[in-house]
Motif scaffolding. Structure first.
Motif, PDB file in Angstrom:
ATOM      1  N   TYR A 144       0.851  -1.187   0.000  1.00  0.00           N
ATOM      2  CA  TYR A 144       0.000   0.000   0.000  1.00  0.00           C
ATOM      3  C   TYR A 144       0.885   1.234   0.000  1.00  0.00           C
ATOM      4  CZ  TYR A 144       0.636  -0.194   5.150  1.00  0.00           C
ATOM      5  OH  TYR A 144       1.151  -0.263   6.418  1.00  0.00           O
ATOM      6  N   ASP A 145       0.299   2.379  -0.361  1.00  0.00           N
ATOM      7  CA  ASP A 145       1.053   3.620  -0.516  1.00  0.00           C
ATOM      8  C   ASP A 145       0.549   4.687   0.451  1.00  0.00           C
ATOM      9  OD1 ASP A 145       2.657   2.872  -2.949  1.00  0.00           O
ATOM     10  OD2 ASP A 145       0.647   2.634  -3.780  1.00  0.00           O
ATOM     11  N   THR A 146       1.344   5.746   0.582  1.00  0.00           N
ATOM     12  CA  THR A 146       0.958   6.872   1.440  1.00  0.00           C
ATOM     13  C   THR A 146       0.392   8.027   0.625  1.00  0.00           C
ATOM     14  OG1 THR A 146       3.208   7.755   1.324  1.00  0.00           O
ATOM     15  CG2 THR A 146       2.691   6.303   3.170  1.00  0.00           C
ATOM     16  N   SER A 147       0.088   7.791  -0.630  1.00  0.00           N
ATOM     17  CA  SER A 147      -0.451   8.843  -1.492  1.00  0.00           C
ATOM     18  C   SER A 147      -1.839   8.460  -1.985  1.00  0.00           C
ATOM     19  CB  SER A 147       0.480   9.084  -2.687  1.00  0.00           C
ATOM     20  OG  SER A 147       0.689   7.880  -3.403  1.00  0.00           O
ATOM     21  N   GLU A 148      -2.611   9.491  -2.342  1.00  0.00           N
ATOM     22  CA  GLU A 148      -3.901   9.294  -3.002  1.00  0.00           C
ATOM     23  C   GLU A 148      -3.605   9.143  -4.492  1.00  0.00           C
ATOM     24  OE1 GLU A 148      -6.666   9.541  -0.949  1.00  0.00           O
ATOM     25  OE2 GLU A 148      -5.477  10.134   0.783  1.00  0.00           O
ATOM     26  N   ILE A 149      -4.129   8.104  -5.144  1.00  0.00           N
ATOM     27  CA  ILE A 149      -3.658   7.768  -6.489  1.00  0.00           C
ATOM     28  C   ILE A 149      -4.802   7.700  -7.496  1.00  0.00           C
ATOM     29  CG2 ILE A 149      -2.391   6.088  -7.874  1.00  0.00           C
ATOM     30  CD1 ILE A 149      -1.007   5.143  -5.358  1.00  0.00           C
ATOM     31  N   PHE A 150      -4.605   8.392  -8.626  1.00  0.00           N
ATOM     32  CA  PHE A 150      -5.443   8.198  -9.806  1.00  0.00           C
ATOM     33  C   PHE A 150      -4.684   7.271 -10.756  1.00  0.00           C
ATOM     34  CE2 PHE A 150      -6.772  12.398  -8.293  1.00  0.00           C
ATOM     35  CZ  PHE A 150      -8.153  12.285  -8.322  1.00  0.00           C
ATOM     36  N   ILE A 151      -5.338   6.216 -11.230  1.00  0.00           N
ATOM     37  CA  ILE A 151      -4.734   5.296 -12.202  1.00  0.00           C
ATOM     38  C   ILE A 151      -5.487   5.443 -13.515  1.00  0.00           C
ATOM     39  CG2 ILE A 151      -4.201   2.904 -12.767  1.00  0.00           C
ATOM     40  CD1 ILE A 151      -4.926   3.363  -9.225  1.00  0.00           C
ATOM     41  N   ILE A 152      -4.771   5.815 -14.564  1.00  0.00           N
ATOM     42  CA  ILE A 152      -5.370   6.074 -15.872  1.00  0.00           C
ATOM     43  C   ILE A 152      -4.798   5.073 -16.867  1.00  0.00           C
ATOM     44  CG2 ILE A 152      -5.470   7.741 -17.758  1.00  0.00           C
ATOM     45  CD1 ILE A 152      -5.456   9.943 -15.639  1.00  0.00           C
ATOM     46  N   GLN A 153      -5.648   4.215 -17.410  1.00  0.00           N
ATOM     47  CA  GLN A 153      -5.194   3.181 -18.339  1.00  0.00           C
ATOM     48  C   GLN A 153      -5.146   3.750 -19.753  1.00  0.00           C
ATOM     49  OE1 GLN A 153      -4.169   0.304 -17.167  1.00  0.00           O
ATOM     50  NE2 GLN A 153      -3.587  -0.576 -19.143  1.00  0.00           N
ATOM     51  N   LEU A 154      -3.959   3.670 -20.381  1.00  0.00           N
ATOM     52  CA  LEU A 154      -3.757   4.263 -21.703  1.00  0.00           C
ATOM     53  C   LEU A 154      -3.735   3.228 -22.821  1.00  0.00           C
ATOM     54  CD1 LEU A 154      -0.979   6.840 -20.758  1.00  0.00           C
ATOM     55  CD2 LEU A 154      -3.421   7.278 -21.058  1.00  0.00           C
ATOM     56  N   ALA A 155      -3.153   2.057 -22.561  1.00  0.00           N
ATOM     57  CA  ALA A 155      -3.060   1.021 -23.597  1.00  0.00           C
ATOM     58  C   ALA A 155      -2.955  -0.341 -22.931  1.00  0.00           C
ATOM     59  CB  ALA A 155      -1.852   1.265 -24.503  1.00  0.00           C
ATOM     60  N   GLY A 156      -3.452  -1.371 -23.618  1.00  0.00           N
ATOM     61  CA  GLY A 156      -3.429  -2.708 -23.048  1.00  0.00           C
ATOM     62  C   GLY A 156      -4.386  -2.819 -21.869  1.00  0.00           C
ATOM     63  N   THR A 157      -4.271  -3.907 -21.134  1.00  0.00           N
ATOM     64  CA  THR A 157      -5.118  -4.109 -19.952  1.00  0.00           C
ATOM     65  C   THR A 157      -4.250  -4.422 -18.744  1.00  0.00           C
ATOM     66  OG1 THR A 157      -5.385  -6.492 -20.347  1.00  0.00           O
ATOM     67  CG2 THR A 157      -6.994  -5.011 -21.376  1.00  0.00           C
TER      68      THR A 157
END
Length: 387
Positions: free
Chosen positions: A150-163
């Motif tokens: 787990y991380d100490t940051s708030e994270i946005f994950i944006i999928q650009l290519a592939g899965t």
């Protein structure tokens, strides 16, 4: 012009108010879009080619990771004696990628104007952000770059290519953890949400959510935008320093006769609404974007259309130009720009006192070519406007 709606585009159809009230720092948000080109106006998969072909990457910009092996930077870099830094060997890096290693390009806002705009916008609209880190992750098929963590940051994950498949476990040993956790274990029967991101999809994940991530039968490219928030601890530390130095009441002795009521009154009297507002305003200004708020017009002007017929430029100090075998190489710092043709006459303008403009370039090059060249050099940051 700077786009002020990039954050809303990422979290749509959720509104900013809904996101802040119901998700930010609280729970995961997954948005499925079935639109592979959804992020093209912000960032597209082609940015990877642009960075690898037009930018000299150093070990400060790029990492290579493999779950079952520690990969040392010397395995994919070479030392540049002239600049006294380690630069990435693309060939060695791709060999490691083909062997199952993931490639991470850090802080791509250095290379992408849209991502810089997005970071500035997030810092303004969400507020109380110490720092933002936007990184690209390229992972081979059927691979996992990192163990469960787990991380100490708030994270946005944006999928650009592939899965890419994300296993999210709504559990951590700490609520709002102080340190990242690598390769930790979970209690038995911990509930898991499994999400496979397609291009155009997004996950927002609060800090402290344990997760494991892996690719499927094709490579994956995704962008993570990590927000490092200011917390009440930061507020208390600011208050502590200020009150200690400026309010003598807080320097009084605590005795056995000091009552809880007396202590509460001390805080209530000293920390009225006005004073708390000052503390909060001071805190919100303590991030690396605060000064950019007032200079966005200047930042924007770098990218706006320029009337080259009325504008003078200068080369940046230490810029240099070499010509060999039909190609001109323009150097500035770690940046290298290759242009077909002989542009060695540009050396005439490298002197600090020399002004570069369309009129004096026309002596050496055609007008249309001169304007295109000025635009390229300005865009790459090798020249700057002086009027």
């Amino acid at each position: 012009m700077i786009n002020d709606n990039l954050l809303e585009k990422i979290i749509s159809p959720s509104s900013l108010q809904d996101f802040m009230e119901n998700y930010y720092g609280k729970k995961t948000l997954h948005i499925q879009r079935n639109n592979i080109s959804y992020y093209d106006s912000i960032i597209s998969a082609s940015i990877l080619d642009e960075i690898l072909t037009s930018t000299i990457l150093t070990e400060k910009n790029l990492r290579v990771s493999k779950i079952d092996k520690q990969i040392l930077k010397k395995e994919y870099s070479v030392h540049d004696e002239f600049y006294n830094e380690d630069q990435i060997n693309i060939g060695k890096m791709m060999e490691l990628f083909n062997d199952g290693a993931s490639i991470i390009i850090d802080n791509i806002s250095k290379f992408s104007r849209n991502i810089l705009d997005l970071e500035i916008e997030i810092s303004k609209k969400i507020g109380y952000i110490k720092n933002i880190s936007s990184n690209l992750y390229l992972t081979p098929s059927d691979c996992q770059a990192f163990p469960l963590h787990y991380d100490t940051s708030e994270i946005f994950i944006i999928q650009l290519a592939g899965t890419k498949t994300w296993e999210l476990y709504e559990y951590s040993k700490e609520v709002y953890p102080l340190k990242n956790s690598i390769n930790h274990t979970l209690p038995e029967n911990t509930s898991c949400i499994k999400i496979t991101l397609q291009p155009g999809d997004m996950i927002y994940m609060p800090r402290g959510v344990s997760h494991k991530v892996y690719t499927n039968d094709e490579p994956s490219l995704h962008l993570t935008i990590s927000l490092f928030p200011q917390t009440f601890v930061d507020l208390f530390e600011l208050m502590h320093t200020t009150l200690k130095n400026n309010d003598s009441n807080f320097r009084k002795n605590i005795t056995k006769q000091s009552s809880v009521t007396e202590i509460k009154k001390l805080f209530t009297d000293s920390l009225d609404q006005t004073q708390l507002t000052v503390f909060l305003e001071t805190l919100i200004s303590r991030n690396r974007y605060s000064e950019l708020y007032q200079y966005t017009d200047i930042i924007n002007s770098i990218f706006e259309e320029v009337d080259f017929k009325k504008t003078d430029f200068k080369f940046r100090k230490y810029a240099n130009i070499n010509y060999s075998q039909g190609t001109s190489l323009i150097l500035y710092g770690t940046k290298k720009v290759e242009i077909e043709g002989d542009f060695s006459n540009l050396k005439l303008f490298l002197n600090n006192d020399s002004v570069l403009n369309l009129e004096n370039m026309k002596v050496h090059f055609e007008e249309e070519l001169s304007e295109e060249l000025l635009y390229l050099l300005l865009q790459e940051g090798i020249i700057y406007r002086i009027c």
